[in-house]
Scaffold this motif. Structure first.
Motif, short mmCIF file in Angstrom:
data_model
loop_
_atom_site.label_atom_id
_atom_site.label_comp_id
_atom_site.label_asym_id
_atom_site.label_seq_id
_atom_site.Cartn_x
_atom_site.Cartn_y
_atom_site.Cartn_z
N LEU A 133 -12.91 3.27 -2.99
CA LEU A 133 -12.02 2.82 -1.99
C LEU A 133 -12.46 2.88 -0.89
N PHE A 134 -13.24 3.62 0.46
CA PHE A 134 -13.58 3.25 1.10
C PHE A 134 -14.40 2.18 1.34
N ASP A 135 -15.18 1.86 0.66
CA ASP A 135 -16.14 1.20 0.68
C ASP A 135 -15.47 -0.56 0.55
N GLU A 136 -14.60 -0.46 -0.44
CA GLU A 136 -13.56 -1.72 -0.49
C GLU A 136 -12.97 -2.24 0.66
N SER A 137 -12.59 -0.61 1.21
CA SER A 137 -11.22 -1.02 2.22
C SER A 137 -12.31 -1.55 3.55
N ASN A 138 -13.34 -0.51 3.60
CA ASN A 138 -14.04 -1.32 5.07
C ASN A 138 -14.99 -2.68 5.17
N LYS A 139 -14.85 -3.48 4.10
CA LYS A 139 -15.11 -4.48 4.22
C LYS A 139 -14.07 -5.99 4.58
N GLU A 140 -12.99 -5.00 5.02
CA GLU A 140 -11.51 -5.30 6.44
C GLU A 140 -12.12 -5.14 7.34
N SER A 141 -12.40 -5.56 8.06
CA SER A 141 -12.57 -5.58 9.74
C SER A 141 -10.87 -5.19 10.15
N ASP A 142 -10.25 -6.63 9.89
CA ASP A 142 -8.67 -6.89 10.20
C ASP A 142 -8.15 -5.04 10.10
#
Length: 219
Positions: A133-142
Motif C-alpha cells: 500500500l505504501f509503495d502504491e501511495s508513494n507514487k503520488e507526490s501530492d
C-alpha cells in the motif's frame, strides 16, 4: 466447623496441580521454554536476548553505514522497542524493528511511542500488505491526492491469494490500528438519524498509517 487439611494433603494437591499444569504446557509450549517443573525457564530470557542482539546488530550496521549523527533516544520510545522486538522471530519484522530504532537514533524520521505498540500487533502478511500500500501511495507526490487513493479488497485478495474472509480480518485489523480506514461518506439516513457506511470492499491508507510504514523503512 471447617475441616483441617494436613500438610501431606496440601503437598499432594500441589504436586497433582503442578503435574497437571506441566502436562498441559508440554503440549502447547516448545520444550526449550520449560524447566523441569513446567515453569518458563531462563532459556526464554536468553532467546529474547539473542533476538535483541540480532536487531541491535542490524541497527548498528544501518547507522554506521549512514554516516549520520547519533542521538540518545528517549526511554519512552527506546524501552517499548527493545521490549517488544525481543519477542520477534521473523526476520522481516526484525528488520522493521531495526529500521524504527535506526530512524530514532539518527532522527531521520519522527518516531512516536505508539509505533512499537502497533508493530508488535502486526503479522508478517499484514506488514507485507502495508508495504505494498505504501509503495502504491508513494507514487503520488501530492498529499491531498494521495490521501484520497482507494484500494480494493478484491485486488489485495488476488495478489496475496486470500479468501474474502481472510482479507476482511486483515483489513479490519488495519482499521482497528488506525492504519487504514473506510472511505469517508455521508452514509444513509433513517428519519433524522444518519448512519455511516462501513465497508472493507474499498479502503484508504490513513495519514498516520502512511507515516508509520515510512518509519518502519530505512531510506
Amino acid at each position: 466447623m471447617k475441616a483441617k487439611i494436613s500438610i501431606t494433603e496440601q503437598n499432594a494437591e500441589i504436586e497433582a496441580s503442578q503435574e497437571e499444569v506441566s502436562e498441559f504446557l508440554e503440549k502447547v509450549i516448545p520444550n526449550f521454554v520449560l524447566e523441569g517443573g513446567g515453569i518458563l525457564s531462563d532459556t526464554v530470557r536468553f532467546w529474547r536476548w539473542k533476538n535483541q542482539i540480532n536487531i541491535i546488530k542490524k541497527v548498528k550496521s544501518i547507522v554506521e553505514n549512514s554516516k549520520l549523527d547519533k542521538k540518545q533516544v528517549p526511554l519512552k520510545i527506546l524501552l517499548p522497542i527493545m521490549e517488544n522486538s525481543s519477542l520477534e522471530e521473523e526476520e522481516l519484522i526484525q528488520n522493521k524493528w531495526a529500521n524504527i530504532l535506526a530512524n530514532a537514533i539518527t532522527a531521520s524520521k519522527d518516531i512516536t511511542p505508539n509505533y512499537a505498540e502497533i508493530l508488535k500487533e502486526l503479522s508478517v502478511l499484514e506488514v507485507v500488505i502495508l508495504d505494498k500500500l505504501f509503495d502504491e501511495s508513494n507514487k503520488e507526490s501530492d498529499y491531498e491526492k494521495r490521501k484520497q487513493l482507494q484500494f480494493s479488497k478484491q485486488k489485495i485478495s488476488e495478489i496475496f491469494k486470500l479468501s474474502s474472509e481472510q482479507a476482511d480480518l486483515i483489513i479490519e485489523n488495519l482499521y482497528r490500528l488506525n492504519l487504514c480506514q473506510a472511505p469517508a461518506g455521508h452514509g444513509i439516513a433513517v428519519g433524522q438519524y444518519k448512519f455511516a457506511l462501513r465497508t472493507t470492499e474499498v479502503f484508504e491508507f490513513t495519514t498516520f498509517g502512511y507515516y508509520f510504514v515510512q518509519a518502519c523503512k530505512w531510506e
